[in-house]
Design an enzyme around this catalytic site. Structure first.
Site, PDB file in Angstrom:
ATOM      1  CE  LYS A 147      -4.432   1.420   1.907  1.00  0.00           C
ATOM      2  NZ  LYS A 147      -5.028   1.730   0.607  1.00  0.00           N
ATOM      3  CD  GLU A 179      -6.263  -3.078  -6.770  1.00  0.00           C
ATOM      4  OE1 GLU A 179      -6.808  -3.308  -5.675  1.00  0.00           O
ATOM      5  OE2 GLU A 179      -5.040  -3.031  -6.934  1.00  0.00           O
ATOM      6  CG  LEU A 204      -4.271  -2.915  -1.226  1.00  0.00           C
ATOM      7  CD1 LEU A 204      -2.820  -2.548  -0.932  1.00  0.00           C
ATOM      8  CD2 LEU A 204      -5.193  -1.800  -0.797  1.00  0.00           C
TER       9      LEU A 204
HETATM   10  N1  PMP Z   1      -7.536  -1.455  -3.996  1.00  0.00           N
HETATM   11  C1  PMP Z   1      -6.930  -0.262  -3.960  1.00  0.00           C
HETATM   12  C2  PMP Z   1      -5.996   0.110  -5.063  1.00  0.00           C
HETATM   13  C3  PMP Z   1      -7.178   0.632  -2.901  1.00  0.00           C
HETATM   14  O1  PMP Z   1      -6.555   1.812  -2.847  1.00  0.00           O
HETATM   15  C4  PMP Z   1      -8.105   0.261  -1.893  1.00  0.00           C
HETATM   16  C5  PMP Z   1      -8.450   1.207  -0.773  1.00  0.00           C
HETATM   17  N2  PMP Z   1      -7.397   1.428   0.092  1.00  0.00           N
HETATM   18  C6  PMP Z   1      -8.716  -0.998  -1.970  1.00  0.00           C
HETATM   19  C7  PMP Z   1      -8.408  -1.836  -3.037  1.00  0.00           C
HETATM   20  C8  PMP Z   1      -9.661  -1.465  -0.915  1.00  0.00           C
HETATM   21  O2  PMP Z   1      -8.973  -1.901   0.226  1.00  0.00           O
HETATM   22  P1  PMP Z   1      -9.609  -1.789   1.667  1.00  0.00           P
HETATM   23  O3  PMP Z   1     -10.870  -2.586   1.643  1.00  0.00           O
HETATM   24  O4  PMP Z   1      -8.590  -2.381   2.552  1.00  0.00           O
HETATM   25  O5  PMP Z   1      -9.854  -0.345   1.920  1.00  0.00           O
END
Ligand code: PMP
Length: 287
Positions: A147, A179, A204
């Protein structure tokens, strides 16, 4: 109540929270971050977010400045000081301040910063009415499982979505959806199973995705963890996204084509309900 942010051990008004220009986050995007949703004043899935933060830090070789308990106490204190009941906590750790040079600094310590953003999640218009997405090429690097605070590709993708009248961009590589710009992407087949891309370095590992998959299994929904193309998404019965700051959001159109009947579908509605129930359940949600 005036806003309070956290910087390197202190709770401060934002105008007093200053970071030197030689911070490696500013110069190299040399850092990682997390975002945790808050509902009814409680941090949702916080343990899993802190675990992912640990992993991101390890992957880029920054020592985690705090234990999970310390992080949690600081997050809770920030939520309390901002009187926030619903919204989002943003956490960021960079490799700190040093003269500009690519090599890791010999000394110095990470810059640790947190702030809150108050927003309605459970009753947000997007959650009720659904949103539109567009597809764009995925222009990111190869370690999307970290991240990283380097988000230029997502900034450009999401701005393109906004300019096209949409609220999110689905990024596409070799014809397959990776995504969303800041969310995990799902479709529901006509037979009623949920399709989501499997975890790898290409995406992610979404924390909301992980919880939602657990909840759907418990609810007896069929899951297919596999790649899906943009064409398959166009023809899906339903589509939705998940993220810590939005929970579950129905997608009603992709590239201007209505998904299903162009309204949030029944499976998406059910999953929204299950996720909210989990978030409101103190015995399960991480305090
Ligand atoms: N993919 C990306 C690229 C993101 O930035 C996020 C949000 N942080 C997510 C997926 C979703 O992850 P989460 O459910 O942990 O917020």
């Amino acid at each position: 109540m005036s806003r309070i942010v956290f910087l390197n051990g202190s709770f401060l008004p934002p105008e007093e929270a200053k970071v030197p220009i030689m911070d490696r986050g500013f110069l190299f995007a040399d850092g990682v971050y997390e975002g945790v949703g808050v509902l009814d004043g409680r941090l949702i899935d916080n343990e899993a977010h802190l675990e992912r933060l640990e992993r991101s830090l390890r992957e880029i070789r920054i020592d985690n400045p705090y234990s999970r308990n310390e992080w949690t106490r600081l997050e809770q204190e920030l939520v309390r000081r901002n009187g926030m009941t619903e919204g989002f906590v943003y956490l960021q750790v960079t490799r700190g301040v040093a003269e500009r040079d690519f090599f890791f600094p010999q000394e110095g310590k990470p810059t640790v910063m947190m702030f809150t953003q108050t927003k309605s999640i459970a009753n947000a218009p997007a959650a009720k009415n659904g949103i539109s997405v567009i597809t764009v090429p995925d222009q990111r690097w190869e370690r999307r499982d970290i991240k990283s605070i380097a988000l230029l590709a997502q900034v450009l993708a999401k701005q393109a979505a906004k300019e096209a009248g949409a609220q999110e961009a689905w990024m596409v590589e070799n014809g397959y959806v990776t995504e969303g710009g800041s969310s995990s992407g799902f479709i529901v087949t006509k037979a009623g199973s949920i399709v989501v891309r499997p975890l790898s370095h290409a995406i992610l590992p979404g924390i909301t995705r992980q919880s939602l998959l657990r909840l759907s299994k418990e609810d007896g929904v069929t899951l297919e963890e596999r790649l899906f193309t943009v064409e398959e998404a166009y023809g899906a019965a339903e589509a939705f996204l998940t993220s810590a700051s939005n929970f579950v959001v129905p997608i009603v159109s992709i590239d201007g084509r209505p998904i299903g009947d162009g309204k949030p579908g029944p499976i998406t509605r059910r999953l929204q309900e299950l996720y909210l129930q989990m978030a409101r359940e103190p015995a399960i949600a991480a305090e």
